[in-house]
Design a protein around this motif. Structure first.
Motif, PDB file in Angstrom:
ATOM      1  N   LEU A   3      24.653  21.369  26.808  1.00 32.17           N
ATOM      2  CA  LEU A   3      24.079  22.155  27.470  1.00 32.17           C
ATOM      3  C   LEU A   3      23.274  22.219  26.027  1.00 32.17           C
ATOM      4  O   LEU A   3      23.510  22.295  24.433  1.00 32.17           O
ATOM      5  CB  LEU A   3      24.617  23.849  27.715  1.00 32.17           C
ATOM      6  CG  LEU A   3      23.818  24.625  27.223  1.00 32.17           C
ATOM      7  CD1 LEU A   3      23.114  25.799  28.985  1.00 32.17           C
ATOM      8  CD2 LEU A   3      24.977  26.453  27.203  1.00 32.17           C
ATOM      9  N   PHE A  61      20.157  21.852  30.462  1.00 33.81           N
ATOM     10  CA  PHE A  61      21.547  21.417  31.202  1.00 33.81           C
ATOM     11  C   PHE A  61      22.103  20.222  31.402  1.00 33.81           C
ATOM     12  O   PHE A  61      21.050  19.505  32.526  1.00 33.81           O
ATOM     13  CB  PHE A  61      21.542  22.670  32.178  1.00 33.81           C
ATOM     14  CG  PHE A  61      23.303  22.803  32.025  1.00 33.81           C
ATOM     15  CD1 PHE A  61      24.502  22.430  31.840  1.00 33.81           C
ATOM     16  CD2 PHE A  61      23.957  22.177  33.641  1.00 33.81           C
ATOM     17  CE1 PHE A  61      25.969  22.771  31.574  1.00 33.81           C
ATOM     18  CE2 PHE A  61      25.089  21.982  34.131  1.00 33.81           C
ATOM     19  CZ  PHE A  61      26.280  22.200  33.186  1.00 33.81           C
ATOM     20  N   ILE A  79      26.946  25.267  36.227  1.00 31.46           N
ATOM     21  CA  ILE A  79      26.993  26.460  35.168  1.00 31.46           C
ATOM     22  C   ILE A  79      28.097  28.280  35.616  1.00 31.46           C
ATOM     23  O   ILE A  79      26.762  28.615  36.494  1.00 31.46           O
ATOM     24  CB  ILE A  79      25.803  27.237  33.754  1.00 31.46           C
ATOM     25  CG1 ILE A  79      25.608  26.297  33.586  1.00 31.46           C
ATOM     26  CG2 ILE A  79      26.173  28.696  33.068  1.00 31.46           C
ATOM     27  CD1 ILE A  79      24.025  26.582  32.484  1.00 31.46           C
TER      28      ILE A  79
END
Lengths: 254, 287, 334
Positions: A3, A61, A79
């Motif tokens: 991330l 991401f 996520i």
């Protein structure tokens, strides 16, 4: 790098909650975010998980831009998150909570269920099997049929983590995972967080209790007034003068 | 031009009644979080009560309004204690107050039918002196409706801002929990607000009574219009209800005259849906 | 496990018994009773539809009457004006109902809570106004009369099922659709999709966080609910042969909400129990003449005060406890 957050800004009206923040979370680590109350920690989670749209900046991401996506899309990208006020579905049993957590992987929809297609049965079976594994992993197997009303705070904490794990995430965001539990229960949850990391899921957490943060983190980000003060290993951050002044120092004095 | 003026005046007159009805509705929502869908039925009963007081007792119009206001306030408080209050509990949902309302509508409308019969009643000539200006005709009653509504709204503002009881109502609306901690009897506040809301609706019906006839269906639209107003103005907001009431009065009057008499409700309610689609929490709503 | 099996089979046995009872019912019932029960079946379908969006998904849709009316009026108009037969008319009516539902759901579902309730209420008022005012098409307040019957269905070994003469044939038609609706709803609410509806009702933020597209879930529930309401409306039109604007009004929605809440919201059986019970009680009360709707209203208020979770809800909550006590009592006695 899993991330990456670049130059992130989030303001509400005139109030800047997150101010030009950069951070990166590496694959397989436990990454902690610390800072005093109102420093913007939960806001940061809310922006990463898509609950709030950032005012500006970029979130990447797995190399893909996810800035401004809706929460459900971000969950589907891998996520997962928990909430500060322990959130579980209060009218479901423990087991039903985990099952619904896995539903985003179902390939069949409503019509599959209505016509009883093979895919629908397969999805139902898979979500049950997955849920049993998660219950085992989080230590909730014994209470799987309990209604939420009859569970303890610690069990709900575990369940909220289990619910997030049920989505099969690559990154899990934990918002104060040990608040409101006693010392012994806290150790159990810390073990669980390590276990999650060891299972190959990257962990990013917000925590107040320094003992917890210093004990389990691979790296730490310290923020105040929405700005980064320090980012690095436990040793680096805990020896940073600004961190000591803004956060640790207050604790020591208390 | 004179038609526009006439229509505007009519809109303000209807808007006065709308404001009073919406005020009660929004206060009841703000304090008790009850969707009082029976509000229009209270309005209708108010109409019948004032008709009875004037026709049977031969009382003066304004005294009759006063008596109606008091009688209906007591009636409202009793109804609240017997129905909405006990329906609140650990298993109640937002639908609970709707179900209570449906039950009350059945009870009220059919009781009125049993007592007064199905034939519409009229009050006869009251305040029919006319004013002429700019090719517009306005009866005294219409002027008095607006004046009375404005005075009532001013009195209400004074009550809420300047008296102890009023301030405890405001405090409960903002945060019932901390109001309770401050020693405010929020249950009593709830009863008072409900009584006031019902009373305001009855006064509105009384004021409007000389202009129209009194019938079972007179309250139906008041409920939906009332909710439309408080949604536009933000649920629980008192200024929102006042302004929204006059705006809706003008919209419905103007669109009925200039756009379409048959379809003006389509326009009024269609505009609301459009506004909500663009601003999901209403014109003056938060967030 | 054994207990579970027992529970499972009792439930199915009960369901099978009910179906058998429903099938032989016309043989023993009077015309009057059969008429009322047929109406109960139609109201049950409407209540089931409402329960999906309001009970399971937690969205206070006050506009369902419009979809019931859409189904009824489109079916009726296609049959009367274009001379289509019932089946074709029903299919077209349902397609149009679904399109309307999506068009209305897209803007209104952006709102939440009371705002959604009022937005859908406004839509319903608009719909009813149009039905009343569009006189040339709908015959306005007079209502649409002389809607033909369902065409006779020829039987393989001679003879036919005649819907013109036989009340029982109409009853069976409605019953079959009711059973189909129950099966479909049962499967939906027990599926992952159904659980995601329940999740939306409980906590929208959490539902989003675990990957549920809450807007899509709400729109799906809203549309399926409208579809079932439209189906009930189409059956209503062809069964009674006459429809008036009142059946499109929000009063219809309110009636359905009553059935759902008294029976038990977010349960499969609740809306059916509520519809049958309240319709039958309502019929019995007509003996009290003008007082009957007042008594009905009092019963409604009492039921929400004393049985806030509805009959089926209360049963599900308290029966396991009573059962436990009875079992313990037996052990003590032995």
């Amino acid at each position: 790098m899993l991330l990456k957050v670049d130059n992130l800004v989030k303001s509400f009206g005139g109030l800047v909650a997150i101010d030009a923040l950069d951070l990166q979370v590496n694959k397989g680590e436990i990454f902690s975010i610390i800072g005093p109350n109102g420093a913007g920690k939960t806001t940061l989670f809310n922006v990463i998980s898509g609950k709030y749209r950032p005012s500006s900046g970029k979130i990447t991401f797995e190399g893909k831009d996810i800035t401004g996506l809706k929460p459900y899309n971000i969950a589907r990208r891998g996520i997962a998150r928990t909430f500060q006020v322990t959130a579980v579905f209060s009218q479901f049993t423990v087991f039903e909570n985990i099952v619904i957590g896995h539903q985003l992987h179902a390939k069949s929809g409503m019509f599959g269920a209505v016509f009883g297609t093979g895919q629908a049965h397969k999805d139902a079976r898979e979500s049950r099997e997955k849920s049993e594994k998660i219950l085992e992993f989080t230590g909730l197997t014994d209470i799987s049929d309990k209604p939420i009303a009859n569970t303890t705070q610690e069990e709900r904490k575990r369940l909220s983590i289990g619910l997030a794990l049920a989505t099969d995430p690559k990154l899990i965001l934990l918002d104060e995972p040990v608040s409101g539990v006693n010392m012994q229960e806290m150790d159990g949850i810390i073990d669980l967080i390590r276990k999650i990391r060891d299972a190959g899921i990257t962990v990013c957490l917000i925590e107040h209790k320094m003992r917890v943060v210093m004990g389990i983190s691979d790296r730490i980000l310290a923020i105040n007034y929405g700005k980064k003060i320090a980012e690095g290993t436990v040793k680096e951050v805990s020896s940073n003068q600004q961190v000591i002044d803004a956060y640790l120092g207050v604790k020591d004095a208390a | 031009m004179s038609m526009l003026l006439q229509t505007t005046i009519n809109g303000i007159v209807i808007g006065s009644a709308f404001s009073l009805v919406a005020l009660g509705l929004t206060m009841i929502w703000g304090i008790m979080h009850i969707s009082n869908f029976a509000h229009g039925s209270f309005y209708m009963i108010g109409g019948y009560v004032i008709w009875t007081i004037i026709t049977l007792l031969g009382v003066d119009f304004w005294l009759a309004i006063l008596i109606t206001a008091v009688v209906m306030a007591i009636f409202g408080a009793i109804v609240e204690r017997l129905t909405f209050r006990p329906a609140e509990g650990p298993f109640s949902t937002p639908l609970s107050s709707l179900i209570v309302s449906i039950g009350l509508i059945m009870i009220f409308n059919n009781s009125v039918l049993a007592i007064w019969g199905a034939r519409p009643e009229t009050l006869g000539a009251i305040n029919i002196q006319e004013f002429h200006f700019l090719n517009v005709t306005v009866t005294l009653q219409r002027v008095l409706i607006v004046v009375a509504a404005v005075i009532l709204i001013a009195l209400l503002q004074f009550f809420l801002k300047r008296t102890t009881l009023g301030m405890s109502i405001e405090a409960t609306a903002q945060n019932a929990e901390s109001a309770r901690l401050m020693g405010i009897n929020t249950s009593r506040v709830g009863s008072i607000v409900f009584a006031m809301g019902v009373s305001l609706a009855a006064i509105a019906a009384g004021l409007m009574a000389p202009l129209t006839n009194i019938n079972i269906g007179m309250g139906d639209h008041m409920t939906t219009y009332g909710f439309v107003i408080i949604i536009l103005g933000g649920m629980g907001s008192i200024p929102g209800a006042i302004i929204g009431g006059f705006i809706l009065g003008l919209i419905s009057s103007l669109s009925a005259t200039y756009l379409t008499a048959n379809y003006y409700e389509v326009i009024v309610f269609g505009v609301l849906i459009l506004i909500l689609a663009i601003k999901p929490t209403g014109l003056f709503g938060a967030k | 496990m054994e207990n579970l099996l027992k529970l499972y089979t009792t439930k199915h046995l009960l369901f099978a018994l009910l179906i058998v009872a429903a099938l032989v019912f016309p043989l023993v019932a009077s015309t009057y009773t059969l008429r009322i029960i047929t109406m109960c079946c139609i109201w049950s379908m409407l209540a089931i539809a409402l329960n999906l969006i309001v009970g399971y998904t937690g969205q206070g849709n006050l506009g369902l009457g419009a979809f019931f009316g859409m189904g009824a009026y489109t079916t009726g108009l296609l049959m009367v004006k274009l001379g289509l037969n019932f089946w074709l008319a029903l299919i077209i009516a349902l397609a149009l109902t679904v399109i309307l539902a999506v068009l209305i759901g897209l803007p209104t579902l952006r709102t939440k809570g009371a705002y959604f309730a009022i937005a859908t209420l406004c839509f319903n008022i608009i719909f009813t106004t149009v039905v009343i005012q569009w006189d040339a098409l709908t015959k306005g307040q007079t209502g649409l009369m002389n809607i033909p019957n369902v065409p006779a269905i020829p039987l393989p070994f001679g003879g036919q099922i005649d819907f013109h003469e036989s009340l029982a044939a109409n009853y069976y038609l409605v019953l079959i659709f009711l059973i189909l609706t129950i099966v479909v709803i049962y499967r939906i609410v027990n599926s992952l999709t159904g659980k995601s509806f329940l999740a939306v009702r409980q906590d929208e933020d959490l539902a989003e966080a675990i990957g549920i597209n809450t807007f899509r879930a709400k729109l799906l529930s809203f549309t399926v609910s409208a579809f079932i309401a439209g189906l009930a409306g189409g059956l209503y039109a062809v069964y009674l042969g006459f429809i008036a604007p009142a059946i499109t009004s929000y009063g219809i929605t309110f009636t359905a909400i009553l059935y759902v809440v008294v029976g038990g919201a977010a349960t499969v059986a609740g809306p059916i129990v509520g519809s049958f019970l309240l319709t039958v009680i309502g019929e019995q009360l007509t003996a009290f003449g003008t007082l009957h709707l007042i008594i009905y209203g009092v019963l409604v208020v009492l039921s929400i005060i004393y049985l806030p979770m509805g009959l089926v809800g209360a049963y599900q909550m308290f029966w396991p406890q009573i059962w436990q006590k009875m079992k313990r009592g037996k052990v003590h006695a032995a």
